[in-house]
Design a protein around this motif. Structure first.
Motif, PDB file in Angstrom:
ATOM      1  N   GLN A 126       0.353   4.376  -0.315  1.00  0.00           N
ATOM      2  CA  GLN A 126      -0.250   5.486   0.408  1.00  0.00           C
ATOM      3  C   GLN A 126      -0.060   5.347   1.831  1.00  0.00           C
ATOM      4  O   GLN A 126       0.472   6.397   2.389  1.00  0.00           O
ATOM      5  CB  GLN A 126      -1.725   5.907   0.227  1.00  0.00           C
ATOM      6  CG  GLN A 126      -2.154   6.286  -1.322  1.00  0.00           C
ATOM      7  CD  GLN A 126      -3.526   6.545  -1.565  1.00  0.00           C
ATOM      8  OE1 GLN A 126      -4.306   5.946  -0.741  1.00  0.00           O
ATOM      9  NE2 GLN A 126      -3.815   7.403  -2.336  1.00  0.00           N
ATOM     10  N   ALA A 127      -0.261   4.047   2.472  1.00  0.00           N
ATOM     11  CA  ALA A 127       0.037   3.846   3.693  1.00  0.00           C
ATOM     12  C   ALA A 127       1.592   3.650   4.143  1.00  0.00           C
ATOM     13  O   ALA A 127       2.006   3.679   5.161  1.00  0.00           O
ATOM     14  CB  ALA A 127      -0.862   2.969   4.221  1.00  0.00           C
TER      15      ALA A 127
ATOM     16  N   ASP B  98       0.904  -1.091  -0.102  1.00  0.00           N
ATOM     17  CA  ASP B  98      -0.078  -0.056  -0.008  1.00  0.00           C
ATOM     18  C   ASP B  98       0.749   1.368   0.175  1.00  0.00           C
ATOM     19  O   ASP B  98       1.629   1.589   1.086  1.00  0.00           O
ATOM     20  CB  ASP B  98      -1.111   0.062   1.302  1.00  0.00           C
ATOM     21  CG  ASP B  98      -1.907   1.309   1.294  1.00  0.00           C
ATOM     22  OD1 ASP B  98      -1.698   2.066   0.251  1.00  0.00           O
ATOM     23  OD2 ASP B  98      -2.897   1.096   2.046  1.00  0.00           O
TER      24      ASP B  98
END
Length: 141
Positions: free
Chosen positions: A119-120, A117
């Motif tokens: 974004q995270a 992920d």
């Protein structure tokens, strides 16, 4: 690492078992319904309807039999902490001696999927339910 590996493997196996048990319950309900349908078709002397219900019941019974085999396999694949500890204890010295193709095979045996992920900024690893157990058995041999 041992606890996380064990928990991930157990969770995957238990989810698959739960899905198969749900399917088995649905098939049992369907077989009960088909039994009533066959009785009504027989009483009404509707041979085509009776034959159709019998075919559907036979298919449901075959699937239940397949599920019983799958459940037995899954329950046999549940690994315990001793399996994981054995495999991991032997892993480092063995890994250092492996050729690149053997290392690749090892990773394919253990890892089912890796998700990133962006974004995270997190990575999650899904392990094959039987990967550690298979590795532990190979190490013992």
């Amino acid at each position: 690492l041992v606890a996380a590996t064990l928990a991930a493997s157990r969770a995957q196996t238990e989810k698959a078992i739960e899905e198969l048990e749900t399917e088995t319950r649905a098939l049992s309900r369907e077989l009960g319904r088909l039994g009533g349908e066959m009785e009504r078709a027989l009483a009404a002397e509707e041979t085509a309807r009776l034959a159709d219900a019998q075919e559907r019941a036979a298919a449901a019974e075959r699937r239940q039999s397949e599920i019983r085999g799958e459940l037995a396999d899954l329950r046999g694949q549940i690994i315990d902490e001793a399996d994981v500890r054995t495999a991991l204890a032997e892993f480092d010295p063995v890994r250092d001696e492996l050729s690149p193709p053997a290392k690749s095979r090892l990773l394919q045996l253990l890892i089912q999927r890796v998700d990133y992920d962006g974004q995270a900024g997190t990575i999650s690893v899904a392990f094959h339910a039987t990967g550690i157990k298979t590795l532990a058995m190979e190490v013992v041999q």
